[in-house]
Design an enzyme around this catalytic site. Sequence first.
Site, short mmCIF file in Angstrom:
data_model
loop_
_atom_site.label_atom_id
_atom_site.label_comp_id
_atom_site.label_asym_id
_atom_site.label_seq_id
_atom_site.Cartn_x
_atom_site.Cartn_y
_atom_site.Cartn_z
N GLY A 227 0.82 -1.21 0.00
CA GLY A 227 0.00 0.00 0.00
C GLY A 227 0.85 1.25 0.00
O GLY A 227 2.09 1.18 0.17
N ASP A 228 0.22 2.39 -0.25
CA ASP A 228 0.89 3.70 -0.25
C ASP A 228 2.00 3.80 -1.28
O ASP A 228 3.00 4.49 -1.08
CB ASP A 228 1.45 4.03 1.15
CG ASP A 228 0.37 4.06 2.21
OD1 ASP A 228 -0.77 4.44 1.87
OD2 ASP A 228 0.66 3.71 3.36
N GLY B 16 -5.82 5.87 1.72
CA GLY B 16 -5.55 7.30 1.71
C GLY B 16 -4.72 7.56 0.46
O GLY B 16 -3.59 7.14 0.38
N ARG C 253 -23.12 -12.81 5.51
CA ARG C 253 -24.44 -12.43 4.96
C ARG C 253 -25.32 -11.75 6.00
O ARG C 253 -26.54 -11.89 6.02
CB ARG C 253 -25.13 -13.66 4.34
CG ARG C 253 -24.37 -14.12 3.11
CD ARG C 253 -24.50 -15.57 2.83
NE ARG C 253 -23.93 -16.37 3.89
CZ ARG C 253 -23.95 -17.70 3.90
NH1 ARG C 253 -24.52 -18.34 2.91
NH2 ARG C 253 -23.41 -18.37 4.90
N ASN D 21 -10.07 3.04 4.72
CA ASN D 21 -8.73 2.69 5.19
C ASN D 21 -7.69 3.21 4.19
O ASN D 21 -6.54 3.43 4.53
CB ASN D 21 -8.58 1.17 5.40
CG ASN D 21 -9.07 0.32 4.24
OD1 ASN D 21 -9.75 0.81 3.35
ND2 ASN D 21 -8.75 -0.96 4.26
N THR E 108 -5.41 -6.80 5.01
CA THR E 108 -6.72 -6.16 5.12
C THR E 108 -7.77 -7.23 4.79
O THR E 108 -7.43 -8.40 4.58
CB THR E 108 -6.81 -4.92 4.21
OG1 THR E 108 -8.02 -4.22 4.50
CG2 THR E 108 -6.76 -5.29 2.73
P1 GDP Z 1 -1.40 5.58 -2.33
O1 GDP Z 1 -2.14 5.14 -1.11
O2 GDP Z 1 -0.81 4.43 -3.08
O3 GDP Z 1 -2.21 6.47 -3.22
O4 GDP Z 1 -0.16 6.44 -1.81
P2 GDP Z 1 -0.24 7.61 -0.69
O5 GDP Z 1 -0.86 8.80 -1.31
O6 GDP Z 1 -0.79 7.10 0.57
O7 GDP Z 1 1.32 7.83 -0.41
C1 GDP Z 1 2.19 8.25 -1.40
C2 GDP Z 1 2.82 9.58 -0.96
O8 GDP Z 1 3.92 9.87 -1.79
C3 GDP Z 1 1.89 10.76 -1.12
O9 GDP Z 1 2.17 11.70 -0.13
C4 GDP Z 1 2.23 11.32 -2.50
O10 GDP Z 1 1.96 12.70 -2.62
C5 GDP Z 1 3.71 11.06 -2.52
N1 GDP Z 1 4.27 10.77 -3.86
C6 GDP Z 1 3.71 10.09 -4.89
N2 GDP Z 1 4.61 9.96 -5.90
C7 GDP Z 1 5.75 10.55 -5.48
C8 GDP Z 1 7.05 10.70 -6.06
O11 GDP Z 1 7.35 10.25 -7.15
N3 GDP Z 1 7.98 11.36 -5.31
C9 GDP Z 1 7.71 11.86 -4.07
N4 GDP Z 1 8.69 12.48 -3.43
N5 GDP Z 1 6.50 11.73 -3.49
C10 GDP Z 1 5.55 11.07 -4.19
P1 IMO Z 2 -3.78 2.71 0.51
O1 IMO Z 2 -4.92 2.51 -0.45
C1 IMO Z 2 -1.24 1.08 3.62
C2 IMO Z 2 -3.06 -1.79 6.39
C3 IMO Z 2 -3.19 -1.32 7.82
C4 IMO Z 2 -3.04 -2.66 8.53
C5 IMO Z 2 -3.78 -3.62 7.62
C6 IMO Z 2 -5.21 -3.90 8.01
O2 IMO Z 2 -3.62 4.10 0.98
O3 IMO Z 2 -2.52 2.12 -0.06
P2 IMO Z 2 -7.45 -2.46 7.88
O4 IMO Z 2 -7.81 -1.14 8.49
O5 IMO Z 2 -7.55 -2.48 6.40
O6 IMO Z 2 -8.17 -3.61 8.51
O7 IMO Z 2 -5.89 -2.68 8.27
O8 IMO Z 2 -3.75 -3.02 6.33
N1 IMO Z 2 -3.67 -0.88 5.39
C7 IMO Z 2 -2.97 -0.07 4.60
N2 IMO Z 2 -1.64 0.20 4.56
N3 IMO Z 2 -2.07 1.65 2.73
C8 IMO Z 2 -3.39 1.38 2.74
O9 IMO Z 2 -4.22 1.87 1.81
C9 IMO Z 2 -3.89 0.51 3.73
N4 IMO Z 2 -5.12 0.05 4.03
C10 IMO Z 2 -4.97 -0.80 5.04
O10 IMO Z 2 -2.19 -0.43 8.19
O11 IMO Z 2 -1.70 -3.04 8.56
MG MG Z 3 -2.19 5.54 0.94
#
Ligand code: GDP
Ligand code: IMO
Ligand code: MG
Length: 425
Positions: free
Chosen positions: A12-13, A40, A142, A38, A237
């Site tokens: 994730g992220d 972001g 269900r 969950n 998750t």
């Molecule tokens: P997602 O959940 O997969 O959409 O990722 P998030 O938004 O949670 O986390 C990615 C973070 O990295 C965010 O704060 C973005 O603004 C930032 N981000 C995305 N691409 C880049 C990049 O190429 N370089 C840097 N420095 N930040 C980035």
């Molecule tokens: P995005 O879409 C990173 C992680 C939580 C925890 C596990 C279970 O932003 O990439 P939950 O609340 O889903 O039951 O938590 O999954 N988790 C994530 N980690 N990015 C996410 O979403 C996540 N959504 C859940 O931290 O370890």
């Molecule tokens: Mg995220």
Amino acid sequence: MPAIILVGAQWGDEGKGKITDLLAAQVDVVARYGGGDNAGHTVVVRGERFALHLIPSGVLHPGTECILGSGMVINPARLVQELDGLTARGVDVSRVRVSSAAHLIMPWHLALDEAQEAARGGAQIGTTRRGIGPAYADKAARTGIRVGDMLDDKHLAATILARAEEKRPVLRAYGLPEPGVDAIILQYQEYAARLRPHIADTVRLVHQRLAEGKTILCEGAQGTLLDLDHGTYPYVTSSSPIAGGALTGLGIGPGHVSRVIGVAKAYSTRVGMGPFPTELTDDIGEQLVVIGGEYGTTTGRRRRAGWLDMVALRYAVQVNGITELALTKLDVLGAFPQIKVCVAYRCKGERLTDFPTDARTLALCEPEYETLPGWQSEISHVRSRQALPPAARAYVAYLEHRLGVPVRIISVGPERDETIVEARP
Ligand code: GDP
Ligand code: IMO
Ligand code: MG
């Protein structure tokens, strides 16, 4: 009539929000297929930062239709808040459609998520405490309430009453207070009034759009290694973030899918508990967190960080059928004289090159690294692969060679335009 699936290839992220926003300019519909708030997803456009949790990251492009698919779990309070927040910032949200088959997160799901985490003691999952697990558990049992149940106030009230009744002994077992059913009904009827214009049969809508020759971008949430079936269970998750989840979550067949884009960070992060073989608890890990701004979009938690794990990434390519990669945050690696990449694990005297999904085995794995030269320069202004420093180009080529898939998008900063996009053949 293609569908493009965009999936998180790690924990994730990875930057799915940024890449979705970028690609949204070229598609007609962006649809989330699983998870809930969950997630972001951060999108930065001309210095303005948007944190999206439920609404697809395509919403910032006027004219792009946005769908919250059947595989999602929706906290209506959060959805209303997100719609209002975007409206206040001048974003037209009339194009947002929510599947009537998606499940509702109820107040008792939030309470149970919290209580179950507390009860796990030292074995916490580190959930986002958004009620995700308990809501999906009710769906599978269900005993859930669906978004479509909000279409009729009387039916909604009766359903909430019945479900709350069933939950009483469970809540009592955790020492939680009885749900105030009357207040919940009134509250959910208010949400229903707000959300009704957005509720739709999204499966029919998706197929209409496909028949019209439109392109649908399926936006993944979470990541491959958090997948309920294929991740590091139980530290996962409760949904299916992998590409297969897009098919069930939106009601489309594999024949519609033309590309599967895996979004991978140039290094690794994980938020929450669970095994993470390349985690660095030293200065380098700290630098990755600080330079990469590795704090959660949803919970603000500090993410754990480490070098790129090719064993895990190769597994992600397999289970998703990834056809191309979007590599993000390459700029962050510009701080390091040397860059390590995990190419195998050492586990109980054995060398493993296949990813073990058993969390207990994975926890025993030590990474085996190869070291590549760093480029030690700022690359956020670079807009073509040729213009990257040779060592950065070599890093990308190394990944392509090792994984057997092309890197078509390289992200060098959070802004929409801080991106290198390769032409597709
Ligand atoms: P997602 O959940 O997969 O959409 O990722 P998030 O938004 O949670 O986390 C990615 C973070 O990295 C965010 O704060 C973005 O603004 C930032 N981000 C995305 N691409 C880049 C990049 O190429 N370089 C840097 N420095 N930040 C980035
Ligand atoms: P995005 O879409 C990173 C992680 C939580 C925890 C596990 C279970 O932003 O990439 P939950 O609340 O889903 O039951 O938590 O999954 N988790 C994530 N980690 N990015 C996410 O979403 C996540 N959504 C859940 O931290 O370890
Ligand atoms: Mg995220």
